[in-house]
Design a protein around this motif. Sequence first.
Motif, PDB file in Angstrom:
ATOM      1  N   THR A 154       0.562  -1.143  -0.418  1.00 12.32           N
ATOM      2  CA  THR A 154      -0.202   0.366  -0.067  1.00 12.32           C
ATOM      3  C   THR A 154       0.455   1.063  -0.020  1.00 12.32           C
ATOM      4  O   THR A 154       2.097   1.361   0.325  1.00 12.32           O
ATOM      5  CB  THR A 154      -0.823   0.591   0.790  1.00 12.32           C
ATOM      6  OG1 THR A 154      -1.425  -1.183   1.398  1.00 12.32           O
ATOM      7  CG2 THR A 154      -1.628   1.569   1.248  1.00 12.32           C
ATOM      8  N   LEU A 155       1.215   2.083  -1.209  1.00 11.29           N
ATOM      9  CA  LEU A 155       1.785   3.246  -1.141  1.00 11.29           C
ATOM     10  C   LEU A 155       1.102   4.366  -0.679  1.00 11.29           C
ATOM     11  O   LEU A 155       0.108   4.773  -0.550  1.00 11.29           O
ATOM     12  CB  LEU A 155       1.694   3.987  -2.328  1.00 11.29           C
ATOM     13  CG  LEU A 155       2.077   2.440  -3.471  1.00 11.29           C
ATOM     14  CD1 LEU A 155       2.626   3.101  -4.812  1.00 11.29           C
ATOM     15  CD2 LEU A 155       3.665   2.521  -3.289  1.00 11.29           C
ATOM     16  N   VAL A 156       2.175   4.897   0.642  1.00 13.26           N
ATOM     17  CA  VAL A 156       2.175   6.421   1.265  1.00 13.26           C
ATOM     18  C   VAL A 156       2.645   6.959   0.949  1.00 13.26           C
ATOM     19  O   VAL A 156       3.941   6.250   1.210  1.00 13.26           O
ATOM     20  CB  VAL A 156       1.769   5.701   2.873  1.00 13.26           C
ATOM     21  CG1 VAL A 156       1.456   6.769   3.464  1.00 13.26           C
ATOM     22  CG2 VAL A 156       0.466   4.947   3.005  1.00 13.26           C
ATOM     23  N   ASP A 157       2.671   8.285   1.167  1.00 12.18           N
ATOM     24  CA  ASP A 157       3.636   9.362   1.138  1.00 12.18           C
ATOM     25  C   ASP A 157       4.141   9.572   2.231  1.00 12.18           C
ATOM     26  O   ASP A 157       3.330  10.209   2.763  1.00 12.18           O
ATOM     27  CB  ASP A 157       3.296  10.362   0.380  1.00 12.18           C
ATOM     28  CG  ASP A 157       3.886  11.794  -0.088  1.00 12.18           C
ATOM     29  OD1 ASP A 157       5.503  11.495   0.655  1.00 12.18           O
ATOM     30  OD2 ASP A 157       4.410  12.135  -0.994  1.00 12.18           O
ATOM     31  N   PRO A 158       4.976   9.753   3.019  1.00 14.15           N
ATOM     32  CA  PRO A 158       5.582  10.110   4.640  1.00 14.15           C
ATOM     33  C   PRO A 158       5.262  11.247   4.643  1.00 14.15           C
ATOM     34  O   PRO A 158       4.899  11.859   5.181  1.00 14.15           O
ATOM     35  CB  PRO A 158       7.312   9.720   4.521  1.00 14.15           C
ATOM     36  CG  PRO A 158       7.629   9.463   2.549  1.00 14.15           C
ATOM     37  CD  PRO A 158       6.663   9.044   1.974  1.00 14.15           C
ATOM     38  N   ASP A 159       5.211  12.155   3.136  1.00 13.90           N
ATOM     39  CA  ASP A 159       5.691  13.642   3.391  1.00 13.90           C
ATOM     40  C   ASP A 159       4.058  14.541   3.408  1.00 13.90           C
ATOM     41  O   ASP A 159       3.225  15.757   3.698  1.00 13.90           O
ATOM     42  CB  ASP A 159       6.439  14.535   2.417  1.00 13.90           C
ATOM     43  CG  ASP A 159       7.977  14.217   2.400  1.00 13.90           C
ATOM     44  OD1 ASP A 159       7.912  13.985   3.810  1.00 13.90           O
ATOM     45  OD2 ASP A 159       9.021  13.968   1.708  1.00 13.90           O
TER      46      ASP A 159
END
Length: 140
Positions: free
Chosen positions: A77-82
């Motif tokens: 699952t892709l999550v942008d840390p920013d």
Amino acid sequence: MELLNYTFPSYNFTLGAVWAPFLVAHQMDEPRPPKLHLDRLHELWTTTLPNYDIVLFSGVYWLYRLCTYYINDQNVTLVDPDDPTCPQPVVAMKLVWKNLFDHVLAHFFKGTLVLRTISVSHFETNAWDNGGTTARPYIY
């Protein structure tokens, strides 16, 4: 995946078209969503890249389809840390572009690279592959 070449002898010019819709390795097992391997670039365009002087990359719309994402052959699952609210397709697009540019730079591509980040659909009556037509001579 498809590779087409169009030759214009009177202009001493050849145009190559590589159709690799996601730019990364993928499996399309209909009716399931495509599996995109975001860490593996599609070998059709990576192996033919040195043959061209000008390269146009486009493929953003394909990434907005329902897809499953893989990194190191693991479903992720892709999550942008920013920006945790950033949609998965946008995060996928960032990863694809990063890998694409890293590859181009690592292989010392000497030509011109054009990045087309969006392409507007101009078919009005239906999808392009389902009887869609347009009477417009220009998109806008």
